[in-house]
Motif scaffolding. Sequence first.
Motif, mmCIF file in Angstrom:
data_model
loop_
_atom_site.group_PDB
_atom_site.id
_atom_site.type_symbol
_atom_site.label_atom_id
_atom_site.label_comp_id
_atom_site.label_asym_id
_atom_site.label_seq_id
_atom_site.Cartn_x
_atom_site.Cartn_y
_atom_site.Cartn_z
ATOM 1 N N LEU A 27 33.617 39.974 19.170
ATOM 2 C CA LEU A 27 32.275 39.404 19.153
ATOM 3 C C LEU A 27 31.665 39.474 17.754
ATOM 4 C CD1 LEU A 27 29.940 38.279 20.960
ATOM 5 C CD2 LEU A 27 29.096 40.642 21.062
ATOM 6 N N GLU A 46 30.073 34.775 24.960
ATOM 7 C CA GLU A 46 31.150 35.215 25.855
ATOM 8 C C GLU A 46 31.038 34.527 27.207
ATOM 9 O OE1 GLU A 46 32.308 39.689 24.505
ATOM 10 O OE2 GLU A 46 30.263 39.455 25.274
ATOM 11 N N ALA A 58 33.870 34.354 19.706
ATOM 12 C CA ALA A 58 32.746 34.768 20.548
ATOM 13 C C ALA A 58 31.600 35.235 19.660
ATOM 14 C CB ALA A 58 33.175 35.887 21.491
#
Length: 255
Positions: free
Chosen positions: A4, A56, A76
């Motif tokens: 992420l 996500e 993401a």
Amino acid sequence: MKDLITSRNNKAVKELSSLKEKKYRDERGTYIVEGFKMVREAYAAGKKVARLIGTEEGLEELGKSGVNIDLSEAIAVTEDVLKYVSDCKTPQGVIAELKKEDFGKRKPEGVCALLDGISDPGNMGTIERTCAAVGVNDVYLLNCCDPYSPKAVRSSMSGVYSLRLHFITADDLGEVFDGVKIISCDMNGKNAFGYAADGDFCLAVGNEANGLSEEVKKISSELIKLPMTDKIESLNAGVAFSVALYELTKGKSGK
């Protein structure tokens, strides 16, 4: 799926955000599309996806779309980062960076379109969408706004995926349209309704404020107009083109 990303200063994030500007789209040879529908349809159309980013939740949802999408290299990001990249006020979960396609300046196949100085991205997208709906594949752009701008792409509603976009100059007109019948939208033309456009042709539309350039007028075979009441001076260029194209191609394409 990669780790992420939470920072706007990430290199990939900054590059993707820059694609909102034509300069960087030209440099990279890519453009962005946003939202589940347009990203899904880009994959379904076999477009070359350079990068895919999303939240996500957004990437997970895209993976359920039924289209074969490899999420292993997807990036993401947080909602904040996605908003930074997006051109929309409320981004819809996913954004894809697509490769532009180079179709050169070859002659048209079948009915085609010539956009002469279209400057509004909304009109550009409307015309792209109409051409795709009617089955017109070759679209020639002379001194126009960028058909790959985020607003034009959104307005095309995936229509841009099925078109061959040709970027030309006034010097190219003679060679590209040699032997092609050019029917141009002009306030001084014949009534478009009932006009018989036999065989293949090119439908031309001019700039929103100034109309057709002299170069395009010179090579036009016919001028047509849409009749209006005296309460309105002119029609939106995207609307005028769309109505005229449907009228001239009725019975030629579609189901």
